[in-house]
Design an enzyme around this catalytic site. Structure first.
Site, PDB file in Angstrom:
ATOM      1  N   LYS A  37       0.910  -1.184   0.122  1.00 32.57           N
ATOM      2  CA  LYS A  37       0.197   0.041   0.084  1.00 32.57           C
ATOM      3  C   LYS A  37       0.849   1.224  -0.016  1.00 32.57           C
ATOM      4  O   LYS A  37       0.560   2.366  -0.950  1.00 32.57           O
ATOM      5  CB  LYS A  37      -0.730  -0.234   1.242  1.00 32.57           C
ATOM      6  CG  LYS A  37      -1.994   1.183   1.346  1.00 32.57           C
ATOM      7  CD  LYS A  37      -2.858   1.105   2.453  1.00 32.57           C
ATOM      8  CE  LYS A  37      -4.122   0.169   2.339  1.00 32.57           C
ATOM      9  NZ  LYS A  37      -3.903  -1.063   2.809  1.00 32.57           N
ATOM     10  N   ARG A 106      -3.911   2.842   8.144  1.00 33.08           N
ATOM     11  CA  ARG A 106      -4.081   1.680   7.192  1.00 33.08           C
ATOM     12  C   ARG A 106      -2.645   0.519   7.503  1.00 33.08           C
ATOM     13  O   ARG A 106      -1.699   1.178   7.377  1.00 33.08           O
ATOM     14  CB  ARG A 106      -4.467   1.850   5.983  1.00 33.08           C
ATOM     15  CG  ARG A 106      -5.662   2.935   5.694  1.00 33.08           C
ATOM     16  CD  ARG A 106      -5.847   3.293   4.222  1.00 33.08           C
ATOM     17  NE  ARG A 106      -7.085   4.089   4.028  1.00 33.08           N
ATOM     18  CZ  ARG A 106      -8.162   3.581   3.640  1.00 33.08           C
ATOM     19  NH1 ARG A 106      -8.656   2.505   3.341  1.00 33.08           N
ATOM     20  NH2 ARG A 106      -9.126   4.624   3.439  1.00 33.08           N
ATOM     21  N   GLY A 115      -8.463  -7.825   4.126  1.00 33.30           N
ATOM     22  CA  GLY A 115      -9.041  -7.960   5.252  1.00 33.30           C
ATOM     23  C   GLY A 115      -8.594  -8.693   6.532  1.00 33.30           C
ATOM     24  O   GLY A 115      -9.168  -8.808   7.404  1.00 33.30           O
ATOM     25  N   MET A 117      -5.771  -7.701   8.300  1.00 30.98           N
ATOM     26  CA  MET A 117      -5.354  -6.708   9.313  1.00 30.98           C
ATOM     27  C   MET A 117      -6.254  -5.296   9.338  1.00 30.98           C
ATOM     28  O   MET A 117      -7.315  -5.454   8.693  1.00 30.98           O
ATOM     29  CB  MET A 117      -3.868  -6.261   9.007  1.00 30.98           C
ATOM     30  CG  MET A 117      -2.941  -7.527   9.083  1.00 30.98           C
ATOM     31  SD  MET A 117      -1.281  -6.927   8.924  1.00 30.98           S
ATOM     32  CE  MET A 117      -1.363  -6.593   7.068  1.00 30.98           C
ATOM     33  N   ARG A 357      -3.479  -1.843  -6.269  1.00 33.31           N
ATOM     34  CA  ARG A 357      -2.400  -3.033  -5.782  1.00 33.31           C
ATOM     35  C   ARG A 357      -2.669  -4.083  -6.938  1.00 33.31           C
ATOM     36  O   ARG A 357      -3.989  -3.964  -7.511  1.00 33.31           O
ATOM     37  CB  ARG A 357      -3.046  -3.666  -4.459  1.00 33.31           C
ATOM     38  CG  ARG A 357      -4.407  -4.177  -4.337  1.00 33.31           C
ATOM     39  CD  ARG A 357      -4.552  -4.478  -2.976  1.00 33.31           C
ATOM     40  NE  ARG A 357      -6.031  -4.931  -2.648  1.00 33.31           N
ATOM     41  CZ  ARG A 357      -6.567  -4.951  -1.613  1.00 33.31           C
ATOM     42  NH1 ARG A 357      -5.670  -4.964  -0.369  1.00 33.31           N
ATOM     43  NH2 ARG A 357      -7.951  -5.349  -1.226  1.00 33.31           N
ATOM     44  N   HIS A 473      -3.760 -44.293  -1.597  1.00 36.90           N
ATOM     45  CA  HIS A 473      -4.244 -44.787  -2.798  1.00 36.90           C
ATOM     46  C   HIS A 473      -5.235 -44.119  -3.233  1.00 36.90           C
ATOM     47  O   HIS A 473      -5.410 -43.618  -4.768  1.00 36.90           O
ATOM     48  CB  HIS A 473      -4.883 -46.136  -2.463  1.00 36.90           C
ATOM     49  CG  HIS A 473      -5.512 -46.921  -3.505  1.00 36.90           C
ATOM     50  ND1 HIS A 473      -6.880 -47.023  -3.609  1.00 36.90           N
ATOM     51  CD2 HIS A 473      -5.089 -47.844  -4.446  1.00 36.90           C
ATOM     52  CE1 HIS A 473      -7.389 -47.571  -4.750  1.00 36.90           C
ATOM     53  NE2 HIS A 473      -6.131 -48.273  -5.021  1.00 36.90           N
ATOM     54  N   ARG A 579       0.883 -48.660 -14.621  1.00 33.85           N
ATOM     55  CA  ARG A 579       0.821 -49.680 -13.510  1.00 33.85           C
ATOM     56  C   ARG A 579       0.073 -50.477 -13.915  1.00 33.85           C
ATOM     57  O   ARG A 579      -1.266 -50.616 -13.974  1.00 33.85           O
ATOM     58  CB  ARG A 579       0.267 -48.901 -12.286  1.00 33.85           C
ATOM     59  CG  ARG A 579       0.835 -47.470 -11.725  1.00 33.85           C
ATOM     60  CD  ARG A 579      -0.009 -47.071 -10.692  1.00 33.85           C
ATOM     61  NE  ARG A 579       0.683 -45.592 -10.042  1.00 33.85           N
ATOM     62  CZ  ARG A 579       0.448 -44.429 -10.504  1.00 33.85           C
ATOM     63  NH1 ARG A 579      -0.589 -44.303 -11.244  1.00 33.85           N
ATOM     64  NH2 ARG A 579       0.917 -43.358 -10.214  1.00 33.85           N
ATOM     65  N   SER A 781      13.937 -44.462 -13.522  1.00 29.80           N
ATOM     66  CA  SER A 781      12.665 -43.658 -13.300  1.00 29.80           C
ATOM     67  C   SER A 781      12.564 -43.661 -12.039  1.00 29.80           C
ATOM     68  O   SER A 781      12.356 -44.694 -11.255  1.00 29.80           O
ATOM     69  CB  SER A 781      11.362 -44.269 -14.219  1.00 29.80           C
ATOM     70  OG  SER A 781      10.422 -43.305 -13.966  1.00 29.80           O
ATOM     71  N   THR A 784       9.358 -41.690  -6.375  1.00 28.41           N
ATOM     72  CA  THR A 784       9.358 -40.877  -5.460  1.00 28.41           C
ATOM     73  C   THR A 784       8.598 -41.197  -4.216  1.00 28.41           C
ATOM     74  O   THR A 784       8.839 -40.785  -3.214  1.00 28.41           O
ATOM     75  CB  THR A 784       9.409 -39.310  -5.793  1.00 28.41           C
ATOM     76  OG1 THR A 784       8.372 -39.200  -6.523  1.00 28.41           O
ATOM     77  CG2 THR A 784      10.835 -39.093  -6.734  1.00 28.41           C
ATOM     78  N   CYS A 848       8.654 -40.537 -11.879  1.00 27.19           N
ATOM     79  CA  CYS A 848       7.147 -40.725 -12.395  1.00 27.19           C
ATOM     80  C   CYS A 848       6.584 -41.046 -11.121  1.00 27.19           C
ATOM     81  O   CYS A 848       5.332 -41.511 -11.245  1.00 27.19           O
ATOM     82  CB  CYS A 848       7.264 -42.432 -12.817  1.00 27.19           C
ATOM     83  SG  CYS A 848       8.040 -43.778 -12.099  1.00 27.19           S
ATOM     84  N   TYR A 869      12.952 -35.959 -17.570  1.00 25.90           N
ATOM     85  CA  TYR A 869      11.248 -35.764 -17.688  1.00 25.90           C
ATOM     86  C   TYR A 869      10.851 -35.832 -16.502  1.00 25.90           C
ATOM     87  O   TYR A 869      11.369 -36.538 -15.562  1.00 25.90           O
ATOM     88  CB  TYR A 869      10.920 -36.683 -18.842  1.00 25.90           C
ATOM     89  CG  TYR A 869      10.911 -37.893 -18.491  1.00 25.90           C
ATOM     90  CD1 TYR A 869       9.927 -38.688 -17.865  1.00 25.90           C
ATOM     91  CD2 TYR A 869      12.032 -38.961 -18.813  1.00 25.90           C
ATOM     92  CE1 TYR A 869       9.832 -40.106 -17.478  1.00 25.90           C
ATOM     93  CE2 TYR A 869      12.195 -40.278 -18.540  1.00 25.90           C
ATOM     94  CZ  TYR A 869      10.850 -40.792 -17.835  1.00 25.90           C
ATOM     95  OH  TYR A 869      11.012 -42.033 -17.535  1.00 25.90           O
TER      96      TYR A 869
END
Length: 895
Positions: A37, A106, A115, A117, A357, A473, A579, A781, A784, A848, A869
């Site tokens: 602001k 302000r 909204g 503060m 803003r 799952h 899968r 691959s 993770t 993957c 990839y």
């Protein structure tokens, strides 16, 4: 000057920055110091827009106040000095009984927190100055309306008195006066209301309302500083990832009055439509009002432009003001090069800007404005791409709920798969399938889902579970399906015996309708309408720009031709993970696979598995056809065998009868297959080594499907991926068996091209021994999900019981199953990439797991410079594309 020493600013630092009278100490570049602001007010002054004079107290001062717990030394004198500058600009005096200057105080953090503060208006009024203001303006009503507003806001924000009591007093005054709105109260009636307000203050504090204007000012400043730590501000920062250390600035500016009669007004406007992005002025205003009235809903605001509501527009009743605002709109967009959210006040025909803003906007508006601003020459393609977040893109892909009349949610879980879904509650996959088959829209509610629920999950509109995290799952499967899902709703109680669920103090049965919002995690106890997904021309244009700059490939996880086709339409460049276990649950094939599992001899086992081959081949043909010419990586069977067997006694009896087996023998086999820790048990490549006929069947199905597709002019590009390798010899053995099958087709002349064989790297040992594994692997691959589980030693399905507490205590900042851990898991990935490329320089490397669709994880993948990839569920493909573009753009400019 030096701003900080050991976390506390020095006393000699500059704490106040002036703006007004055509000059400003700061600019839009000082956002971190002056807040959004304050910085933008300074910038508007610099470009010649009408802004009331004032000064901004820095965010550093807020941080200092929070640390010290009191007003920092020197602040009072600096405020008085800058206040004198404002008085000079306005030719008024703060606290004067004859010519009073009033102030607005302000908040303003470096990022927009609408909204969250606090604000105090009309500061400086007391029993003497209000009379002076009334005499000066010859408007008793205006003066006492302003005074009663100050008392109400100051009592709420500074004194922390019950807001409701002031509202009740206002309503009583309106009833007594038979006034429709507060605007209809006379000066005399507002005098009486002021006395009623002051009585409330005295009742709660034992003191009169503060009469010293300077005390009002400094107490208001301190209250705004404190509001940085209020509950709503803290929560807003937590959900948006904003730092507590930023602090908030406080802007003190001269009041201008939209409540000074019918020739005055106040409003909020957007330089473009924030819902659609249309390049059209959009906003609302109220005559004879102050700013808070527009957003408070006390009176119905009027539109800036005629909108068919029947309410007179600003364009119609104040054409001169409207024209001036249109000119300001153009200036602001040219200056800030973005859609602006502005606040304005017109005092007796004179327009003043109180704020500008960058506007909050919907995903559709973000995409449209970004593309159109490039076409208009305001921004370049690079900036357009960076303005559209991954969350914007994901939101665009799913039908969203229309929450305009939704009421409060009854619960909130994890937003596992985005979009909105409404349906009647069902508690089993069988019931979901049966009722959906009759045309009912159902919503599947489970404690947690398992692979056996797949048919019911397919039939349901969405899924709600009491347990499970973002990679459970239910979460993984629904994201792939593109179905809304809310997981891990701990407050949800599911009574399977009585077929009821309890949530938010209410109980729902099989005839009741609920709605889930997979984008926010919210659950509603009734039906909500949905708005269709919108992925039109603007979206396609933006995604094309993203593809031009990203260097990471983006593939998909898909287990059937339908999902593969959808993913390709979303821009997938191939399939990074099929899968195969999901295929075994379709139709009768689950019975054939159970026959294989329960077989008592190798001969019986081989006979059972051969029945599945034609189904597998048909599945692969569908996928190769959908991905014609693109690579398809097929993971051989991974889960432990017990996951394919029933657990309930009734289901076990039915299975034994169907397969013509002794029930006792079946129960004994199920007991024998039970594992204490199946995630680390007899699964993955271990199945292929102990049951070579299983993997050999899958390889034959892959090759035969490829051969059949080639005969139809399709160009299949299969790749075979072996799961859960931890030792090089494991892969060598499975690879040798697979090559034996493949070579048989090559010798016959049916197969004329190479099919790569690689591995899913999902165990720490495989990462450390990657050079050895790469001797037999043509690609890596990273799985993770399991790599995170085995690195942390945490079960992803149980992590939600303690990870939230870990976040609160600062042990972790994110869920490692949602956002890839760059240090531990990421460190192992880097080791594996380096060692793998050392042993096999041309090895292809991808990710993957579910992290493949997470923007932060994609940024990590890009940063390694070694990953080719990522692969994710079909509806996250565009998310991955934009995230990959963002990662590339943040390193270098390409457009």
């Amino acid at each position: 000057y030096q701003r900080r020493v050991r976390g506390i600013p020095r006393c000699t630092m500059k704490r106040c920055y002036f703006f007004g009278d055509g000059q400003a100490d700061g600019s839009s570049a000082d956002r971190n110091l002056l807040g959004g602001k304050g910085a933008n007010l300074a910038e508007m002054v610099r470009i010649g827009l009408p802004v009331p004079p004032g000064f901004t107290i820095t965010t550093d001062t807020s941080i200092e106040y929070t640390k010290l717990g009191h007003v920092p030394d020197g602040l009072n004198s600096e405020v008085r000095s800058y206040l004198a500058k404002v008085e000079k600009c306005m030719s008024k005096s703060f606290g004067s009984a004859n010519n009073p200057l009033l102030l607005a105080i302000r908040s303003g953090a470096r990022v927009s927190m609408p909204g969250m503060m606090d604000t105090v208006l009309n500061c400086g009024l007391n029993d003497q100055t209000v009379e002076g203001l009334a005499a000066l303006t010859e408007d008793e009503r205006f003066a006492f309306d302003s005074y009663r507003r100050l008392i109400q806001m100051y009592s709420d924000i500074v004194l922390e008195l019950p807001h409701s009591e002031f509202e009740e007093a206002l309503e009583t005054a309106k009833r007594t006066a038979k006034a429709k709105t507060d605007k209809d109260l006379t000066g005399k009636q507002l005098r009486e209301l002021v006395q009623a307000y002051k009585a409330i203050v005295f009742k709660h504090t034992g003191k009169d309302f503060p009469q010293d204007p300077y005390d009002q000012l400094m107490n208001s400043v301190m209250a705004v500083f404190k509001s940085w730590m209020n509950d709503r501000a803290v929560h807003y920062r937590e959900i948006n990832g904003f730092s507590e250390s930023w602090g908030t600035a406080v802007t003190v500016m001269a009041m201008v009055f939209g409540n000074m009669g019918e020739n005055s007004c106040t409003g909020v406007a957007f330089t473009r439509n924030p819902s659609t992005g249309e390049n059209k002025f959009y906003g609302e205003f109220l005559t004879n009002a102050q700013g808070e009235d527009v957003v408070a809903g006390i009176r119905t605001p009027q539109p800036l432009l005629s909108d068919g509501s029947g309410l007179p527009s600003l364009e119609e009743i104040r054409p001169k003001v409207f024209k001036e605002l249109c000119e300001i709109r153009e200036i602001l967009e040219q200056k800030f090069r973005d859609m602006q959210d502005i606040e304005f006040t017109v005092q007796d025909g004179h327009t003043y800007m109180l704020q500008t803003r960058n506007a909050k906007r919907t995903a559709a508006a973000a995409v449209r404005t970004s593309v159109e601003m490039v076409e208009e020459g305001l921004i370049d393609k690079r900036e357009a791409l960076l303005r559209v977040s991954a969350e914007h893109v994901e939101s665009m892909l799913h039908p969203q709920l229309d929450k305009s009349k939704s009421g409060k949610p009854i619960g909130k879980g994890l937003p596992a798969s985005p979009g909105g879904a409404t349906g009647k509650v069902v508690f089993s996959a069988q019931e979901a399938e049966a009722r959906a088959g009759k045309g009912e829209k159902v919503l599947l509610v489970r404690i947690e889902t398992s692979p056996e629920d797949l048919r019911g999950m397919t039939a349901a509109q969405g899924i709600l579970t009491a347990r499970g995290g973002m990679t459970s799952h239910a979460a993984v499967v629904t994201r792939q399906m593109g179905k809304p899902c809310v997981c891990g709703l701990g407050e949800l109680s599911v009574d399977l015996k009585n077929q009821t669920m309890s949530l938010g103090g209410k109980t729902f049965g099989v005839k009741d309708v609920i709605t889930i919002d997979g984008t926010s995690g919210e659950v509603y106890g009734s039906a909500l309408p949905r708005m269709p997904a919108a992925t039109g021309g603007y979206f396609a244009t933006l995604m094309n720009w993203a593809d031009q700059v990203r260097t990471l490939g983006v593939m998909t996880n898909a287990d059937n031709g339908r999902d593969a086709k959808r993913a390709r339409s979303m821009g997938a460049e191939g399939i990074g993970l099929v899968r195969t276990e999901h295929m075994f649950f379709e139709g009768d094939r689950i019975h054939f696979f159970r026959e294989f599992i329960l077989a008592q001899s190798d001969q019986a086992r081989d006979a059972a598995i051969s029945k599945l081959q034609k189904y597998q081949q048909a599945d692969f043909e569908g996928i190769f056809t959908a991905m014609d010419g693109l690579p398809v990586t097929i993971r051989l069977l991974d889960p432990p065998l017990h996951e394919f067997l029933p657990t309930l006694p009734k289901d076990i009896e039915e299975m034994a009868k169907r397969l013509k087996l002794d029930a006792a023998t079946v129960r004994a086999t199920i007991l024998r297959l039970h594992e204490s820790n199946p995630m680390l048990g007899h699964r993955g490549c271990r199945l292929g080594i102990t049951f070579p006929s299983l993997y050999n069947m899958q390889v034959r199905a892959i090759v035969q499907a490829a051969v059949a597709c080639s005969k139809r002019g399709i160009k299949p590009k299969p790749k075979i991926m072996v799961p859960l390798i931890s030792m090089g010899p494991e892969l060598q053995l499975v690879r040798a068996n697979s090559l034996e099958v493949i070579d048989g087709f090559k010798k016959s002349g049916a197969l004329t091209y190479h099919i790569p064989i690689g591995t899913m790297v999902e165990l720490p040992r495989a990462c450390v021994m990657a050079a050895q594994v790469a001797e037999s692997a043509e690609f890596f691959s990273f799985g993770t999900n399991d790599l995170t589980q085995t690195t942390f030693g945490i079960s992803r399905d149980d992590s939600n019981t303690f990870l939230p507490d870990y976040k609160k205590r600062g042990i972790v900042t994110t869920d490692p199953f949602a956002v890839l851990d760059p240090d531990g898991v990421g460190g192992l990935i880097k080791i594996a990439c380096t060692e793998g490329r050392r042993a096999r320089p041309g090895i292809d490397i991808g990710i993957c797991g579910e992290h493949g669709g997470n923007p932060e994880s994609i940024a990590f993948a890009h940063s390694t410079g070694m990953i080719d990839y990522v692969s994710c569920s079909p509806l996250r493909v565009p998310v991955a594309r934009i995230a990959a573009a963002h990662a590339a753009l943040k390193q270098t400019s390409k457009l």
